[in-house]
Each structure stands twice: as structure tokens, then as C-alpha cells.
Design a protein around this motif. Structure first.
Motif, mmCIF file in Angstrom:
data_model
loop_
_atom_site.group_PDB
_atom_site.id
_atom_site.type_symbol
_atom_site.label_atom_id
_atom_site.label_comp_id
_atom_site.label_asym_id
_atom_site.label_seq_id
_atom_site.Cartn_x
_atom_site.Cartn_y
_atom_site.Cartn_z
ATOM 1 N N ALA A 1 -17.740 33.656 -13.232
ATOM 2 C CA ALA A 1 -18.907 34.558 -13.162
ATOM 3 C C ALA A 1 -20.110 34.043 -13.965
ATOM 4 C CB ALA A 1 -18.500 35.941 -13.677
ATOM 5 N N SER B 1 -23.543 32.632 -15.092
ATOM 6 C CA SER B 1 -24.779 32.707 -14.296
ATOM 7 C C SER B 1 -25.331 31.292 -14.089
ATOM 8 C CB SER B 1 -25.816 33.574 -15.006
ATOM 9 O OG SER B 1 -26.294 32.883 -16.146
ATOM 10 N N GLU B 2 -26.181 31.177 -13.071
ATOM 11 C CA GLU B 2 -26.829 29.884 -12.800
ATOM 12 C C GLU B 2 -27.628 29.436 -14.027
ATOM 13 O OE1 GLU B 2 -28.693 29.114 -8.780
ATOM 14 O OE2 GLU B 2 -30.468 29.090 -10.077
ATOM 15 N N ALA C 1 -20.519 30.574 -4.961
ATOM 16 C CA ALA C 1 -21.625 30.804 -4.023
ATOM 17 C C ALA C 1 -22.902 31.310 -4.702
ATOM 18 C CB ALA C 1 -21.175 31.787 -2.947
ATOM 19 N N HIS C 2 -22.778 31.991 -5.862
ATOM 20 C CA HIS C 2 -23.994 32.538 -6.482
ATOM 21 C C HIS C 2 -24.791 31.471 -7.248
ATOM 22 C CE1 HIS C 2 -21.047 32.792 -9.806
ATOM 23 N NE2 HIS C 2 -22.089 32.706 -10.605
ATOM 24 N N ILE C 3 -24.288 30.239 -7.265
ATOM 25 C CA ILE C 3 -25.016 29.162 -7.970
ATOM 26 C C ILE C 3 -25.527 28.141 -6.951
ATOM 27 C CG2 ILE C 3 -24.809 27.288 -9.660
ATOM 28 C CD1 ILE C 3 -22.682 28.960 -11.087
ATOM 29 N N ASP C 4 -26.801 27.785 -7.086
ATOM 30 C CA ASP C 4 -27.435 26.828 -6.169
ATOM 31 C C ASP C 4 -27.038 25.403 -6.609
ATOM 32 O OD1 ASP C 4 -29.107 25.110 -4.823
ATOM 33 O OD2 ASP C 4 -30.913 26.343 -5.074
#
Ligand code: NAP
Length: 278
Positions: A71, A73-74, A101-104
Motif C-alpha cells: 500500500a 504511496s507513489e 496498479a496505483h503506482i505509475d
């Protein structure tokens, strides 16, 4: 039966050479450190990360593990990369992919300093490769060049066909083969009459990601066939993108799966780590 291109043996030779080089560097007071960043505990990523740490330990490269929760964060990940970019004792930074998926992913790759980009994925490394400047090479294609050279297969003037145009295999493979003076064709899922094109190849490199897709019909008699694919067959045995049994009857040389391209990727990652000190 084709000559087997032995990636296990060749990667071992490379690791021995690197080990000696690292020992010599250490005698001059120079130590190499690789930061290995992993997000989450994906089982396949854990295996890859462990293998990379083991290879570092064998060669004498210090590896520092950064295990972040799924979890994270980016922003937190980017902050860690930034810290490692500025850390004087860290020579190489590896962020294990895929990321959640939530990280570019592209943003993270671009955040790594090109001077520490041992995976060779940063756009600066890719650009340097295409214009022929020294820099970090993408590990799997660099390993394939070593497999060919160390098996006595010349590349200069050869007709090379690559099936697959991914950023990590197909495209850098094309740049490296061009650098070795091959004539290069890249095929992909929109290619018309794939068989006609692959049958032209003196050296056929297959990175499609489809189990045993390339059969003898795609291969010219006497071609060299390099199989990048990695899958499990119906009996849970490892196999590649190439139907090994029938293609090995037609090819002059071929990589097995396992024991072909796979072991070379880590060997070349280790080479990139040592490159930070050359
Ligand atoms: P990828 O990103 O999925 O790319 C596959 C490429 O194959 C794409 O360019 C795709 O074309 C093309 N393709 C798919 N179906 C096709 C078809 N029917 N005809 C012609 N081209 C087709 O795969 P990748 O990351 O390059 O990896 C490929 C394989 O190598 C996978 O099995 C992967 O596990 C393995 N691999 C192994 C290593 C190793 O160290 N041994 C390292 C990396 C990858 P489009 O671009 O048109 O979609």
C-alpha cells in the motif's frame, strides 16, 4: 540436432569474471552496492529479488534490501528513489517490476538517476543505446548478445528477425543487433505473414510471451534460434515461446528453456552493477 546454447554455463563464466573484477576493485578500496527495492510480496517478484541478492553475494556486491508494503504511496516510493539517487555509497538502484496498479511505473523508472540505472530502462539509457553511446544496457538483450558471441555465432551481416517489440526485450534487442552490424527486422502482433518473415532469419529471436508458439514451420533450415519466453506447460514443466523438440531438429543452434536466456539476465544485471565502477 542443433547445438545447445548453454546459458547456464555462459552465465557462470561471466559471473566468475565479474567476481574476479570485484575482488580487484575491493583490493583498491572500492565497494559496489546495489539497492534492491521491492513493493509488496508478489511470489514471483520474491523469487527474482532473492536470486538477484544471491548473485550479488556470490560476486561480492553488497545488496541493500528496501521492502515496502503493497500500500506504499507513489510519493513515498519516489522519495526513497530520490534518497538513493543521492546516497554516496549506493551505486545501482533496482526497483523490482511490476509495481502495484496505483503506482505509475514509468514515473518511477524516470525518477532513477541514469547514472544508477542498472536495469537500463531509463529513457536516457535507452537513448544512449540507440545512438551508440556507452551506458547501461537492458539485461536480457545484452545477455543474448553474450550468448551468441560466446557460442562462436557471428552476428555481423546476418539477417536477424526479432518477434516481439517490448521495451525490455524486442526494442533494445534490435538496437544491440544493429550495433553488431546485423540486418534487423522486428515483427509484432500486426505483422502480416509472420512465417514468411521469420523464415528469412539467420538468427531468430523470439519474445512473444506465448507458449511454444514458434514451430518448425516458422524456422529456416540451419537458423540460430533464441527463445526468450518463459512458461509452464501442461505438466508444470518450464518451456518457452518455441516448440523446442521440433525446432531443434531444424535449427543449427538453439537456447533451451530453462537454461538458455534466463540465467543471462541476472549475469548482465551484475555486469551493469560492476559497470558503475569501470
Ligand atoms: P510482452 O511485453 O508481452 O511483448 C510481447 C510482444 O510479442 C509484443 O510486442 C507483441 O506484439 C508480440 N506478439 C504477441 N503475439 C504475437 C503474435 N501472434 N505474432 C507476433 N507477435 C506477437 O513480452 P516481453 O516482456 O517482451 O516478454 C516476452 C516473453 O519473454 C515472456 O514469456 C516473458 O516471460 C519472457 N521474458 C523472459 C526474460 C528472461 O530473463 N528469460 C526476460 C523478459 C521476458 P504487440 O506489440 O503488437 O502487442
Amino acid at each position: 540436432m542443433a547445438q545447445l546454447i548453454d546459458g547456464k554455463q555462459i552465465s557462470k563464466e561471466i559471473k566468475e569474471e565479474l567476481k574476479a573484477e570485484v575482488e580487484a576493485l575491493r583490493a583498491m578500496g572500492k565497494e559496489i552496492c546495489l539497492a534492491v527495492v521491492q513493493v509488496g510480496q508478489d511470489p514471483a517478484s520474491c523469487v527474482y529479488v532473492n536470486n538477484k541478492k544471491k548473485a550479488c553475494a556470490y560476486i561480492g556486491i553488497r545488496s541493500e534490501a528496501y521492502e515496502l508494503p503493497e500500500a506504499v504511496s507513489e510519493g513515498e516510493l519516489l522519495a526513497l528513489v530520490e534518497k538513493l539517487n543521492h546516497s554516496e555509497h549506493v551505486n545501482g538502484i533496482l526497483v523490482q517490476l511490476p509495481l502495484p496498479a496505483h503506482i505509475d511505473e514509468d514515473k518511477v523508472i524516470r525518477a532513477i538517476s541514469p547514472d544508477k540505472d542498472v536495469d537500463g530502462f531509463h529513457p536516457v539509457s535507452v537513448g544512449r543505446l540507440w545512438i551508440g553511446e556507452p551506458g547501461f544496457l537492458s539485461c536480457t538483450p545484452a545477455g543474448i548478445i553474450q550468448l551468441l558471441k560466446r557460442s562462436g555465432i557471428s552476428i555481423d551481416g546476418k539477417e536477424c528477425v526479432i518477434v516481439g517489440r517490448s521495451n525490455i526485450v524486442g526494442k533494445p534487442m534490435a538496437a544491440l543487433l544493429l550495433r553488431e552490424h546485423a540486418t534487423v527486422t522486428i515483427a509484432h502482433s500486426h505483422t502480416k505473414d509472420l512465417r514468411k518473415i521469420t523464415k528469412r532469419a539467420d538468427i531468430l529471436i523470439v519474445a512473444i510471451g506465448k507458449r511454444q508458439f514458434i514451430d518448425a514451420e516458422y524456422v529456416k533450415e540451419g537458423a540460430v534460434v533464441i527463445d526468450v519466453g518463459m512458461h509452464r506447460d501442461e505438466n508444470n514443466k518450464l518451456c518457452g515461446d518455441v516448440a523446442f523438440d521440433e525446432v531443434s531438429e531444424k535449427a543449427s543452434a538453439i537456447t533451451p528453456v530453462p537454461g538458455g536466456v534466463g540465467p543471462m539476465t541476472i549475469a548482465m544485471l551484475m555486469n551493469n552493477c560492476v559497470e558503475t565502477m569501470r
